[in-house]
Write a protein that holds these residues in place. Structure first.
Motif, PDB file in Angstrom:
ATOM      1  N   ASN A 327       0.824  -1.211   0.000  1.00 45.50           N
ATOM      2  CA  ASN A 327       0.000   0.000   0.000  1.00 45.50           C
ATOM      3  C   ASN A 327       0.853   1.254   0.000  1.00 45.50           C
ATOM      4  O   ASN A 327       0.487   2.261  -0.623  1.00 45.50           O
ATOM      5  N   PHE A 493      -8.042  -2.957   1.813  1.00 43.56           N
ATOM      6  CA  PHE A 493      -6.612  -2.697   2.054  1.00 43.56           C
ATOM      7  C   PHE A 493      -5.752  -3.768   1.390  1.00 43.56           C
ATOM      8  O   PHE A 493      -4.611  -3.500   1.012  1.00 43.56           O
ATOM      9  N   SER A 504      -8.189   3.590  -0.415  1.00 40.81           N
ATOM     10  CA  SER A 504      -8.022   2.215   0.065  1.00 40.81           C
ATOM     11  C   SER A 504      -6.584   1.849   0.405  1.00 40.81           C
ATOM     12  O   SER A 504      -6.333   0.745   0.896  1.00 40.81           O
ATOM     13  N   LEU A 507      -5.104   2.941   5.955  1.00 39.53           N
ATOM     14  CA  LEU A 507      -6.134   2.430   6.861  1.00 39.53           C
ATOM     15  C   LEU A 507      -7.018   3.535   7.434  1.00 39.53           C
ATOM     16  O   LEU A 507      -8.234   3.377   7.555  1.00 39.53           O
TER      17      LEU A 507
END
Length: 622
Positions: A327, A493, A504, A507
């Protein structure tokens, strides 16, 4: 000719060519006269003679291009188009235009391009640059119109044709884009033409067509070509959607072999959800993800794939660590919580009770009834779609972009007419205009539908557009797919989305976005009571028949057993959940996050106690 005495003019020019057989100008006069007389055979022969005698005659090549294209002699037409470019009389201003574009002096470049068009109507290179300038400011309709005007005079220009496909694609005119892409494969059946066709076939849910075009593109490449990996990826996606698992895996593997630095192949395999990776695979993914010399986009997908591999193996600590790295590598994601909250506040203010009361007249709408399945991504919307699409009266489609593109047109029109931004501008449209927008939606979705009385439009972010749906399609049915916020948020996530969903990858942003969604859905329930049916994912998988019966009653159709055997439906599914909905109901996705609970504190904090308490009945039981 000026007096309209075409026959006399033709006779005179024909005699002139006999008297001066070596004169290319005499034959050019005859060619233009023949065009005016509608004698295309004589015109074609005349201009062929002209360019043989004078290969630098620009207008001769231009007329040949049009005449040969009209006869479907595409190879000759393309040749004429290319020859015209070699003797372009506006080469000097074109070079200046190109240099100004490279220097980012766009206003000066635009001025020169327009001057070129005054000198030569539809000039291809000037038109291409103007179209490009229009696209940079999102004026895709203007871009399309510029290209169409030029192609009317230069129909075999490959550069313009390719750009027109992309212009249609940008405004969501996928039927037009498909027609143009097919035309392009007839004019010049090269790799790029079939690549474009494969992509557009995917847009219109013709996945067999997408696969065929991708294979045609691959057949035009030399062994070892870097483009092969891109085609393998297209093939893998199409085969996945079609449910041809073994071939899909082979295509993704080929992508990895042909483009070793492309993380998309690894993520394609991982997104099958239950693919088993070897230790060698994991090592390769780790090396790719850690290679700072590669683009973040490729490293990111490899990292997501490696995280999924560890999770499937039960290595929870490694999995969450790699999900965080993945991420963090999505550096192109841009989500501003305050700006997003402000947008939702404007939506609620703009779609007040008075505004919602003015609607399209459903009697003026011709077509089947749309069923909008919306909500948060990863909340069970694909499962709902698959259940409903198993009914004999309901057509399943795909995640349609139609309403999003229509909203864009409404935004442009409202700004032009009322001087207001969207959504504030929506209040200005009359009932007839709203009906026209609704009919446009029904017309533009026709390519995706069968003959059912209902069809599904499953696009999760359309929850933002419930008010717009209510105004332009008052008879539409709306279902909100909802899931326990931590399960939903953690699932998002873990997902690498091809586009959108910028929230997304953080968090805390996921929690903020979920609460914005919840607040807006509460508002729609307040101002449009009974309009939206909420389907809780946890209830759907625990008491499936009850929920299915409730959904079918909301739609207005009788219960059918096939809706419970949805996993047997062989329809193509183009979402991250395509593999899950081909399996019977299970609880595999419930409570997965509990193994990582300590790592998800930012999500808990952003969701807040009130939201968590509201959904406590659906929290996984320890």
């Amino acid at each position: 000719m000026r007096q309209g005495k075409t026959a006399d003019a033709l006779a005179t020019f024909t005699e002139n060519t006999s008297r001066h057989p070596a004169s290319w100008a005499a034959r050019a006069d005859l060619g233009f006269a023949a065009l005016q007389a509608g004698d295309t055979t004589l015109a074609l022969k005349s201009f062929e003679d002209v360019v043989t005698r004078n290969p630098s005659f620009y207008l001769g090549w231009c007329e040949l291009e049009r005449l040969q294209f009209a006869r479907a002699d595409y190879s000759a037409a393309v040749h004429a188009s290319e020859q015209a470019e070699t003797c372009d009389p506006l080469e000097e201003p074109y070079v200046r235009l190109r240099d100004l574009m490279r220097a980012n002096r766009r206003a000066e470049a635009e001025k020169i391009a327009r001057q070129m068009l005054q000198q030569q109507s539809g000039h291809p290179r000037a038109s291409f640059f103007l179209a490009h300038l229009a696209s940079t400011v999102g004026a895709h309709e203007a871009r399309r119109d510029i290209l169409l005007a030029s192609l009317d005079r230069h129909p075999a220009n490959i550069m313009l044709r390719r750009s027109l496909v992309e212009a249609h694609e940008a405004i969501g005119a996928y039927t037009d884009a498909l027609n143009e892409a097919q035309t392009l494969t007839r004019i010049r059946p090269d790799f790029t033409a079939y690549w474009l066709l494969s992509r557009i076939c995917g847009h219109v849910a013709d996945y067999e067509g997408a696969l065929t075009a991708a294979e045609a593109a691959a057949g035009l490449l030399k062994e070892g070509s870097e483009e092969l990996g891109k085609v393998d990826l297209l093939r893998g996606h199409a085969l996945k959607i079609l449910g041809r698992r073994a071939e899909c895996e082979a295509a993704y593997r080929a992508c990895i072999v042909n483009t070793p630095d492309n993380g998309a192949g690894w993520w394609g395999l991982a997104d099958l959800k239950n693919y088993h990776f070897t230790d060698t695979d994991k090592k390769a993914m780790a090396e790719l993800a850690g290679n700072t010399a590669l683009p973040d986009t490729q490293r990111c997908q490899a990292a997501f794939a490696l995280a999924r591999a560890h999770e499937n193996d039960g290595a929870t600590d490694k999995a969450i660590d790699w999900y965080k790295k993945a991420n963090a590598l999505r550096t192109d994601a841009a989500y501003t919580p305050d700006r997003h909250a402000d947008l939702f506040a404007r939506i609620k203010k703009s779609f007040d009770a008075a505004t919602l009361a003015r609607q399209a007249d459903t009697r003026k709408l011709k077509g089947p009834t749309p069923i909008f399945v919306l909500g948060m991504p990863r909340a069970g919307s694909t499962l709902i779609e698959q259940m409903l699409a198993s009914h004999s009266r309901i057509d399943g489609t795909m995640e349609l972009q139609t309403l999003i593109h229509l909203e864009r047109r409404i935004r442009i029109e409202g700004g032009r007419r009322f001087g207001k931004q969207y959504p504030e501008s929506v209040a200005g449209f009359s009932e007839d205009e709203l009906a026209a927008f609704g009919q446009a939606y029904l017309d533009e979705t026709a390519i995706y539908r069968g003959s059912g009385d209902f069809f599904i439009d499953k696009m999760p972010p359309n929850f933002e557009r419930v008010g717009l749906i209510h105004k332009i399609l008052p008879h539409a049915i709306i279902i909100d797919a909802r899931r326990y916020p931590v399960d939903c948020g953690y699932s998002a996530f873990k997902q690498h989305f091809a586009g959108g969903h910028d929230y997304s990858y953080d968090l805390s942003h996921i929690g903020h976005y979920y609460n914005c969604y919840l607040d807006l859905m509460d508002y729609w329930q307040q101002v449009l009571p009974s309009k939206v049916l909420t389907v809780q994912y946890e209830e759907n998988i625990s008491d499936t028949e009850t929920v299915v019966r409730r959904m079918l009653a909301h739609v207005g159709v009788d219960f059918e057993e096939a809706c419970l055997a949805f996993h047997k439906n062989k329809r193509a599914v183009k979402t991250a959940s395509s593999e899950q909905v081909r399996q019977p109901i299970n609880r595999k996705g419930v409570g997965v996050w509990t193994a990582f609970a300590d790592e998800l504190q930012p999500l808990f904090d952003s969701l807040g106690e009130a939201t968590l308490k509201r959904f406590a009945p659906y929290a996984p039981k320890h």
